[in-house]
Write a protein that holds these residues in place. Structure first.
Motif, PDB file in Angstrom:
ATOM      1  N   VAL A 236       0.843  -1.201   0.000  1.00  0.00           N
ATOM      2  CA  VAL A 236       0.000   0.000   0.000  1.00  0.00           C
ATOM      3  C   VAL A 236       0.876   1.248   0.000  1.00  0.00           C
ATOM      4  O   VAL A 236       1.892   1.325   0.701  1.00  0.00           O
ATOM      5  N   GLY A 237       0.484   2.239  -0.820  1.00  0.00           N
ATOM      6  CA  GLY A 237       1.254   3.468  -0.895  1.00  0.00           C
ATOM      7  C   GLY A 237       0.379   4.690  -1.072  1.00  0.00           C
ATOM      8  O   GLY A 237      -0.839   4.652  -0.844  1.00  0.00           O
ATOM      9  N   ASN A 238       1.019   5.763  -1.508  1.00  0.00           N
ATOM     10  CA  ASN A 238       0.332   7.046  -1.657  1.00  0.00           C
ATOM     11  C   ASN A 238       0.809   7.739  -2.930  1.00  0.00           C
ATOM     12  O   ASN A 238       0.951   8.961  -2.968  1.00  0.00           O
ATOM     13  N   THR A 239       1.096   6.949  -3.972  1.00  0.00           N
ATOM     14  CA  THR A 239       1.651   7.499  -5.200  1.00  0.00           C
ATOM     15  C   THR A 239       0.537   7.983  -6.124  1.00  0.00           C
ATOM     16  O   THR A 239      -0.626   7.605  -5.986  1.00  0.00           O
ATOM     17  N   GLY A 240       0.916   8.810  -7.087  1.00  0.00           N
ATOM     18  CA  GLY A 240      -0.069   9.344  -8.014  1.00  0.00           C
ATOM     19  C   GLY A 240      -0.909  10.422  -7.370  1.00  0.00           C
ATOM     20  O   GLY A 240      -0.498  11.090  -6.412  1.00  0.00           O
ATOM     21  N   ASN A 241      -2.128  10.620  -7.866  1.00  0.00           N
ATOM     22  CA  ASN A 241      -3.047  11.624  -7.317  1.00  0.00           C
ATOM     23  C   ASN A 241      -3.777  11.016  -6.122  1.00  0.00           C
ATOM     24  O   ASN A 241      -4.883  10.483  -6.245  1.00  0.00           O
ATOM     25  N   SER A 242      -3.145  11.075  -4.957  1.00  0.00           N
ATOM     26  CA  SER A 242      -3.685  10.444  -3.759  1.00  0.00           C
ATOM     27  C   SER A 242      -3.429  11.350  -2.567  1.00  0.00           C
ATOM     28  O   SER A 242      -2.343  11.915  -2.421  1.00  0.00           O
ATOM     29  N   SER A 243      -4.425  11.482  -1.686  1.00  0.00           N
ATOM     30  CA  SER A 243      -4.293  12.357  -0.516  1.00  0.00           C
ATOM     31  C   SER A 243      -3.909  11.599   0.751  1.00  0.00           C
ATOM     32  O   SER A 243      -3.545  12.213   1.747  1.00  0.00           O
ATOM     33  N   ALA A 244      -3.994  10.275   0.711  1.00  0.00           N
ATOM     34  CA  ALA A 244      -3.644   9.454   1.875  1.00  0.00           C
ATOM     35  C   ALA A 244      -3.345   8.041   1.405  1.00  0.00           C
ATOM     36  O   ALA A 244      -3.780   7.626   0.333  1.00  0.00           O
ATOM     37  N   PRO A 245      -2.591   7.280   2.192  1.00  0.00           N
ATOM     38  CA  PRO A 245      -2.267   5.906   1.801  1.00  0.00           C
ATOM     39  C   PRO A 245      -3.533   5.063   1.638  1.00  0.00           C
ATOM     40  O   PRO A 245      -4.363   4.988   2.547  1.00  0.00           O
ATOM     41  N   HIS A 246      -3.697   4.464   0.480  1.00  0.00           N
ATOM     42  CA  HIS A 246      -4.846   3.589   0.244  1.00  0.00           C
ATOM     43  C   HIS A 246      -4.615   2.779  -1.026  1.00  0.00           C
ATOM     44  O   HIS A 246      -3.685   3.049  -1.795  1.00  0.00           O
ATOM     45  N   LEU A 247      -5.470   1.784  -1.236  1.00  0.00           N
ATOM     46  CA  LEU A 247      -5.428   0.980  -2.463  1.00  0.00           C
ATOM     47  C   LEU A 247      -6.691   1.260  -3.270  1.00  0.00           C
ATOM     48  O   LEU A 247      -7.808   1.136  -2.750  1.00  0.00           O
ATOM     49  N   HIS A 248      -6.519   1.659  -4.520  1.00  0.00           N
ATOM     50  CA  HIS A 248      -7.656   1.809  -5.439  1.00  0.00           C
ATOM     51  C   HIS A 248      -7.731   0.522  -6.255  1.00  0.00           C
ATOM     52  O   HIS A 248      -6.826   0.204  -7.022  1.00  0.00           O
ATOM     53  N   TYR A 249      -8.826  -0.204  -6.086  1.00  0.00           N
ATOM     54  CA  TYR A 249      -8.961  -1.551  -6.648  1.00  0.00           C
ATOM     55  C   TYR A 249     -10.149  -1.581  -7.610  1.00  0.00           C
ATOM     56  O   TYR A 249     -11.249  -1.117  -7.271  1.00  0.00           O
ATOM     57  N   THR A 250      -9.934  -2.107  -8.817  1.00  0.00           N
ATOM     58  CA  THR A 250     -11.011  -2.170  -9.806  1.00  0.00           C
ATOM     59  C   THR A 250     -11.131  -3.575 -10.383  1.00  0.00           C
ATOM     60  O   THR A 250     -10.161  -4.333 -10.414  1.00  0.00           O
ATOM     61  N   ILE A 251     -12.345  -3.892 -10.840  1.00  0.00           N
ATOM     62  CA  ILE A 251     -12.613  -5.149 -11.551  1.00  0.00           C
ATOM     63  C   ILE A 251     -13.422  -4.821 -12.800  1.00  0.00           C
ATOM     64  O   ILE A 251     -14.404  -4.075 -12.732  1.00  0.00           O
ATOM     65  N   THR A 252     -13.003  -5.372 -13.936  1.00  0.00           N
ATOM     66  CA  THR A 252     -13.817  -5.294 -15.152  1.00  0.00           C
ATOM     67  C   THR A 252     -14.107  -6.707 -15.624  1.00  0.00           C
ATOM     68  O   THR A 252     -13.275  -7.609 -15.477  1.00  0.00           O
ATOM     69  N   GLN A 253     -15.323  -6.885 -16.166  1.00  0.00           N
ATOM     70  CA  GLN A 253     -15.711  -8.166 -16.733  1.00  0.00           C
ATOM     71  C   GLN A 253     -16.082  -7.932 -18.195  1.00  0.00           C
ATOM     72  O   GLN A 253     -17.046  -7.231 -18.496  1.00  0.00           O
ATOM     73  N   ASN A 254     -15.238  -8.508 -19.075  1.00  0.00           N
ATOM     74  CA  ASN A 254     -15.405  -8.304 -20.521  1.00  0.00           C
ATOM     75  C   ASN A 254     -15.475  -6.820 -20.866  1.00  0.00           C
ATOM     76  O   ASN A 254     -16.288  -6.365 -21.673  1.00  0.00           O
ATOM     77  N   GLY A 255     -14.625  -6.030 -20.187  1.00  0.00           N
ATOM     78  CA  GLY A 255     -14.514  -4.604 -20.464  1.00  0.00           C
ATOM     79  C   GLY A 255     -15.472  -3.725 -19.693  1.00  0.00           C
ATOM     80  O   GLY A 255     -15.374  -2.501 -19.739  1.00  0.00           O
ATOM     81  N   LYS A 256     -16.420  -4.292 -18.952  1.00  0.00           N
ATOM     82  CA  LYS A 256     -17.401  -3.500 -18.194  1.00  0.00           C
ATOM     83  C   LYS A 256     -16.956  -3.408 -16.731  1.00  0.00           C
ATOM     84  O   LYS A 256     -16.627  -4.413 -16.104  1.00  0.00           O
TER      85      LYS A 256
END
Length: 266
Positions: A236-256
Protein backbone atom coordinates in the motif's frame (compact mmCIF):
# COMPACT_ATOMS: atom_id res chain seq x y z
CA UNK A 1 103.30 6.22 8.30
CA UNK A 2 103.99 2.58 7.89
CA UNK A 3 101.26 0.14 8.57
CA UNK A 4 101.33 -2.64 11.13
CA UNK A 5 101.81 -6.25 10.13
CA UNK A 6 101.23 -9.68 11.59
CA UNK A 7 103.69 -12.52 11.09
CA UNK A 8 101.95 -15.80 10.35
CA UNK A 9 104.09 -18.92 10.73
CA UNK A 10 103.26 -22.27 9.23
CA UNK A 11 105.25 -25.23 10.59
CA UNK A 12 104.74 -28.49 8.64
CA UNK A 13 104.72 -31.68 10.75
CA UNK A 14 107.15 -33.56 8.53
CA UNK A 15 109.52 -30.69 7.77
CA UNK A 16 111.71 -28.39 9.65
CA UNK A 17 111.16 -25.63 7.17
CA UNK A 18 109.03 -22.91 8.67
CA UNK A 19 107.01 -20.77 6.35
CA UNK A 20 106.40 -17.20 7.35
CA UNK A 21 103.86 -14.79 5.93
CA UNK A 22 103.68 -11.12 6.58
CA UNK A 23 100.07 -9.90 6.65
CA UNK A 24 98.97 -6.29 6.95
CA UNK A 25 96.54 -5.68 9.85
CA UNK A 26 94.14 -3.99 7.39
CA UNK A 27 93.32 -7.39 5.93
CA UNK A 28 92.24 -8.67 9.35
CA UNK A 29 90.04 -5.59 9.76
CA UNK A 30 88.44 -6.24 6.36
CA UNK A 31 87.96 -9.90 7.29
CA UNK A 32 86.19 -8.91 10.50
CA UNK A 33 83.92 -6.50 8.61
CA UNK A 34 83.17 -9.18 6.02
CA UNK A 35 82.29 -11.73 8.72
CA UNK A 36 80.01 -9.20 10.44
CA UNK A 37 78.27 -8.44 7.12
CA UNK A 38 77.83 -12.18 6.42
CA UNK A 39 76.37 -12.79 9.89
CA UNK A 40 73.98 -9.81 9.59
CA UNK A 41 72.91 -10.84 6.07
CA UNK A 42 72.37 -14.43 7.18
CA UNK A 43 70.29 -13.23 10.13
CA UNK A 44 68.22 -10.95 7.86
CA UNK A 45 67.59 -13.79 5.41
CA UNK A 46 66.64 -16.22 8.17
CA UNK A 47 64.30 -13.62 9.75
CA UNK A 48 62.56 -12.85 6.46
CA UNK A 49 62.31 -16.53 5.56
CA UNK A 50 60.63 -17.20 8.91
CA UNK A 51 58.29 -14.22 8.42
CA UNK A 52 57.37 -15.35 4.89
CA UNK A 53 56.73 -18.87 6.16
CA UNK A 54 54.51 -17.50 8.92
CA UNK A 55 52.65 -15.33 6.39
CA UNK A 56 52.09 -18.31 4.10
CA UNK A 57 50.72 -20.36 7.00
CA UNK A 58 48.39 -17.50 7.99
CA UNK A 59 47.34 -17.00 4.36
CA UNK A 60 46.32 -20.63 4.10
CA UNK A 61 44.37 -20.33 7.36
CA UNK A 62 42.68 -17.12 6.15
CA UNK A 63 41.88 -18.70 2.77
CA UNK A 64 40.31 -21.72 4.48
CA UNK A 65 38.37 -19.48 6.90
CA UNK A 66 37.19 -17.28 4.01
CA UNK A 67 35.95 -20.33 2.09
CA UNK A 68 34.03 -21.44 5.19
CA UNK A 69 32.51 -17.95 5.58
CA UNK A 70 31.44 -17.93 1.93
CA UNK A 71 29.78 -21.31 2.41
CA UNK A 72 28.07 -20.17 5.63
CA UNK A 73 26.88 -16.98 3.90
CA UNK A 74 25.35 -19.06 1.10
CA UNK A 75 23.61 -21.22 3.72
CA UNK A 76 22.29 -18.10 5.48
CA UNK A 77 21.01 -16.68 2.18
CA UNK A 78 19.18 -19.94 1.49
CA UNK A 79 17.68 -19.96 5.00
CA UNK A 80 16.56 -16.32 4.68
CA UNK A 81 14.99 -17.15 1.31
CA UNK A 82 13.11 -20.06 2.87
CA UNK A 83 11.95 -17.87 5.76
CA UNK A 84 10.69 -15.23 3.31
CA UNK A 85 8.87 -17.94 1.34
CA UNK A 86 7.26 -19.30 4.50
CA UNK A 87 6.19 -15.78 5.51
CA UNK A 88 4.59 -15.17 2.11
CA UNK A 89 2.92 -18.59 2.20
CA UNK A 90 1.55 -17.93 5.70
CA UNK A 91 0.11 -14.56 4.62
CA UNK A 92 -1.48 -16.15 1.56
CA UNK A 93 -3.06 -18.91 3.65
CA UNK A 94 -4.24 -16.42 6.29
CA UNK A 95 -5.69 -14.13 3.65
CA UNK A 96 -7.49 -16.94 1.80
CA UNK A 97 -8.88 -18.44 5.02
CA UNK A 98 -9.85 -15.02 6.37
CA UNK A 99 -7.58 -15.24 9.44
CA UNK A 100 -5.17 -12.39 8.62
CA UNK A 101 -6.35 -10.22 11.52
CA UNK A 102 -8.12 -12.90 13.56
CA UNK A 103 -6.60 -13.84 16.95
CA UNK A 104 -9.44 -16.01 18.31
CA UNK A 105 -8.11 -19.59 18.13
CA UNK A 106 -11.63 -21.05 18.15
CA UNK A 107 -12.64 -19.02 15.09
CA UNK A 108 -9.40 -19.90 13.31
CA UNK A 109 -9.93 -23.63 14.02
CA UNK A 110 -13.50 -23.32 12.73
CA UNK A 111 -12.26 -21.76 9.50
CA UNK A 112 -9.62 -24.46 9.10
CA UNK A 113 -12.26 -27.17 9.65
CA UNK A 114 -14.39 -25.59 6.90
CA UNK A 115 -11.43 -25.86 4.53
CA UNK A 116 -10.26 -29.29 5.64
CA UNK A 117 -11.43 -30.99 2.44
CA UNK A 118 -9.23 -28.79 0.25
CA UNK A 119 -6.74 -31.71 0.31
CA UNK A 120 -6.89 -33.80 -2.87
CA UNK A 121 -7.22 -37.55 -2.06
CA UNK A 122 -4.70 -39.74 -3.86
CA UNK A 123 -7.44 -41.98 -5.28
CA UNK A 124 -9.25 -38.94 -6.72
CA UNK A 125 -6.28 -36.99 -8.05
CA UNK A 126 -8.30 -35.25 -10.79
CA UNK A 127 -11.13 -34.04 -8.56
CA UNK A 128 -11.54 -31.95 -5.45
CA UNK A 129 -14.07 -32.45 -2.65
CA UNK A 130 -16.37 -29.45 -2.03
CA UNK A 131 -18.59 -30.53 0.86
CA UNK A 132 -22.27 -30.96 -0.01
CA UNK A 133 -21.64 -30.08 -3.67
CA UNK A 134 -20.00 -33.47 -4.17
CA UNK A 135 -16.92 -34.19 -6.25
CA UNK A 136 -15.83 -31.36 -8.56
CA UNK A 137 -13.41 -31.76 -11.47
CA UNK A 138 -9.98 -30.18 -11.11
CA UNK A 139 -10.85 -27.94 -14.07
CA UNK A 140 -13.62 -26.40 -11.96
CA UNK A 141 -11.19 -25.72 -9.13
CA UNK A 142 -8.78 -24.04 -11.56
CA UNK A 143 -11.68 -21.96 -12.91
CA UNK A 144 -12.52 -20.81 -9.37
CA UNK A 145 -8.87 -19.92 -8.73
CA UNK A 146 -9.05 -17.36 -11.56
CA UNK A 147 -12.18 -15.63 -10.23
CA UNK A 148 -11.02 -12.44 -8.39
CA UNK A 149 -12.89 -12.85 -5.10
CA UNK A 150 -10.12 -12.54 -2.48
CA UNK A 151 -9.87 -9.23 -0.61
CA UNK A 152 -6.80 -7.45 -2.07
CA UNK A 153 -5.70 -5.77 1.17
CA UNK A 154 -6.56 -5.89 4.87
CA UNK A 155 -8.11 -2.49 5.42
CA UNK A 156 -11.28 -0.40 5.61
CA UNK A 157 -13.40 0.56 2.60
CA UNK A 158 -12.97 4.34 2.45
CA UNK A 159 -14.72 4.98 -0.88
CA UNK A 160 -17.23 2.73 -2.61
CA UNK A 161 -17.81 1.98 -6.27
CA UNK A 162 -20.12 4.58 -7.85
CA UNK A 163 -20.96 5.03 -11.53
CA UNK A 164 -22.80 8.27 -10.71
CA UNK A 165 -19.68 9.80 -9.17
CA UNK A 166 -17.42 8.24 -11.82
CA UNK A 167 -15.58 6.27 -9.16
CA UNK A 168 -15.29 2.93 -10.94
CA UNK A 169 -13.50 1.05 -8.20
CA UNK A 170 -13.24 0.55 -4.43
CA UNK A 171 -10.77 2.36 -2.19
CA UNK A 172 -9.31 0.54 0.81
CA UNK A 173 -7.65 2.64 3.51
CA UNK A 174 -4.62 0.86 4.99
CA UNK A 175 -1.20 1.48 6.46
CA UNK A 176 1.73 2.33 4.11
CA UNK A 177 3.70 -0.82 3.35
CA UNK A 178 0.82 -3.22 4.10
CA UNK A 179 0.82 -6.18 1.65
CA UNK A 180 -1.43 -6.11 -1.41
CA UNK A 181 -2.67 -9.50 -2.65
CA UNK A 182 -3.72 -10.75 -6.08
CA UNK A 183 -7.48 -11.32 -5.78
CA UNK A 184 -7.29 -14.20 -8.25
CA UNK A 185 -4.80 -16.13 -10.34
CA UNK A 186 -3.76 -14.62 -13.65
CA UNK A 187 -1.06 -12.97 -15.75
CA UNK A 188 0.35 -9.50 -15.03
CA UNK A 189 -0.48 -7.26 -18.00
CA UNK A 190 1.02 -4.06 -16.55
CA UNK A 191 3.34 -3.20 -13.67
CA UNK A 192 4.58 0.37 -13.42
CA UNK A 193 3.61 4.02 -13.03
CA UNK A 194 0.31 5.11 -14.57
CA UNK A 195 -0.24 8.91 -14.36
CA UNK A 196 -2.77 9.86 -11.64
CA UNK A 197 -3.08 6.24 -10.48
CA UNK A 198 0.59 6.13 -9.49
CA UNK A 199 2.25 2.73 -9.23
CA UNK A 200 -0.24 0.28 -10.68
CA UNK A 201 -0.53 -3.46 -11.38
CA UNK A 202 -3.05 -4.87 -13.86
CA UNK A 203 -3.84 -8.62 -13.84
CA UNK A 204 -5.68 -10.46 -16.61
CA UNK A 205 -7.41 -13.48 -15.05
CA UNK A 206 -7.90 -15.11 -18.48
CA UNK A 207 -11.64 -15.53 -18.02
CA UNK A 208 -12.94 -12.08 -18.99
CA UNK A 209 -12.01 -10.56 -15.62
CA UNK A 210 -9.27 -7.92 -15.28
CA UNK A 211 -8.28 -6.37 -11.93
CA UNK A 212 -6.10 -3.34 -11.18
CA UNK A 213 -4.29 -2.23 -8.00
CA UNK A 214 -3.24 1.43 -7.83
CA UNK A 215 -1.38 4.02 -5.67
CA UNK A 216 1.10 1.31 -4.62
CA UNK A 217 4.27 2.07 -2.71
CA UNK A 218 6.18 -0.93 -4.04
CA UNK A 219 5.59 -3.26 -6.98
CA UNK A 220 6.69 -6.84 -6.27
CA UNK A 221 5.94 -8.46 -9.60
CA UNK A 222 6.57 -7.75 -13.28
CA UNK A 223 4.78 -7.73 -16.59
CA UNK A 224 4.22 -11.20 -18.07
CA UNK A 225 4.54 -13.00 -14.73
CA UNK A 226 1.92 -15.54 -13.61
CA UNK A 227 0.61 -14.85 -10.10
CA UNK A 228 -1.52 -17.00 -7.83
CA UNK A 229 -4.62 -16.09 -5.85
CA UNK A 230 -3.57 -14.52 -2.55
CA UNK A 231 0.02 -13.89 -3.68
CA UNK A 232 1.65 -10.64 -2.50
CA UNK A 233 2.15 -8.40 -5.54
CA UNK A 234 2.91 -5.05 -3.90
CA UNK A 235 2.42 -2.78 -0.88
CA UNK A 236 0.00 0.00 0.00
CA UNK A 237 1.25 3.47 -0.90
CA UNK A 238 0.33 7.05 -1.66
CA UNK A 239 1.65 7.50 -5.20
CA UNK A 240 -0.07 9.34 -8.01
CA UNK A 241 -3.05 11.62 -7.32
CA UNK A 242 -3.68 10.44 -3.76
CA UNK A 243 -4.29 12.36 -0.52
CA UNK A 244 -3.64 9.45 1.87
CA UNK A 245 -2.27 5.91 1.80
CA UNK A 246 -4.85 3.59 0.24
CA UNK A 247 -5.43 0.98 -2.46
CA UNK A 248 -7.66 1.81 -5.44
CA UNK A 249 -8.96 -1.55 -6.65
CA UNK A 250 -11.01 -2.17 -9.81
CA UNK A 251 -12.61 -5.15 -11.55
CA UNK A 252 -13.82 -5.29 -15.15
CA UNK A 253 -15.71 -8.17 -16.73
CA UNK A 254 -15.41 -8.30 -20.52
CA UNK A 255 -14.51 -4.60 -20.46
CA UNK A 256 -17.40 -3.50 -18.19
CA UNK A 257 -16.60 -1.95 -14.79
CA UNK A 258 -17.96 -4.00 -11.90
CA UNK A 259 -18.44 -3.26 -8.18
CA UNK A 260 -15.50 -5.09 -6.49
CA UNK A 261 -17.46 -5.53 -3.25
CA UNK A 262 -19.88 -7.86 -5.05
CA UNK A 263 -17.01 -10.32 -5.59
CA UNK A 264 -15.09 -10.13 -2.33
CA UNK A 265 -15.56 -12.90 0.21
CA UNK A 266 -15.28 -10.99 3.51
Amino acid sequence: MKGKYYIVQIIPEDSKEIKKYRVNTKWFTLLKIFLVVVVVAAGFIIYNAARIGHTLVNYEKIRTANAQLVKQNANYEELFSRIDSLWVLEERIQNILGTFIENDSNKINSLIDKNRFAHTPSEKINVDYEGINGWKPMEEKIRLEHIPNVIPVVGIVSKKFSEENDHLGTDFSAQPGDPVFASGSGIVEFAGSKDELGNTIVINHQNGYVTSYSHLKDIRTRKGRTVGKGEIIGTVGNTGNSSAPHLHYTITQNGKEMDPELFINY
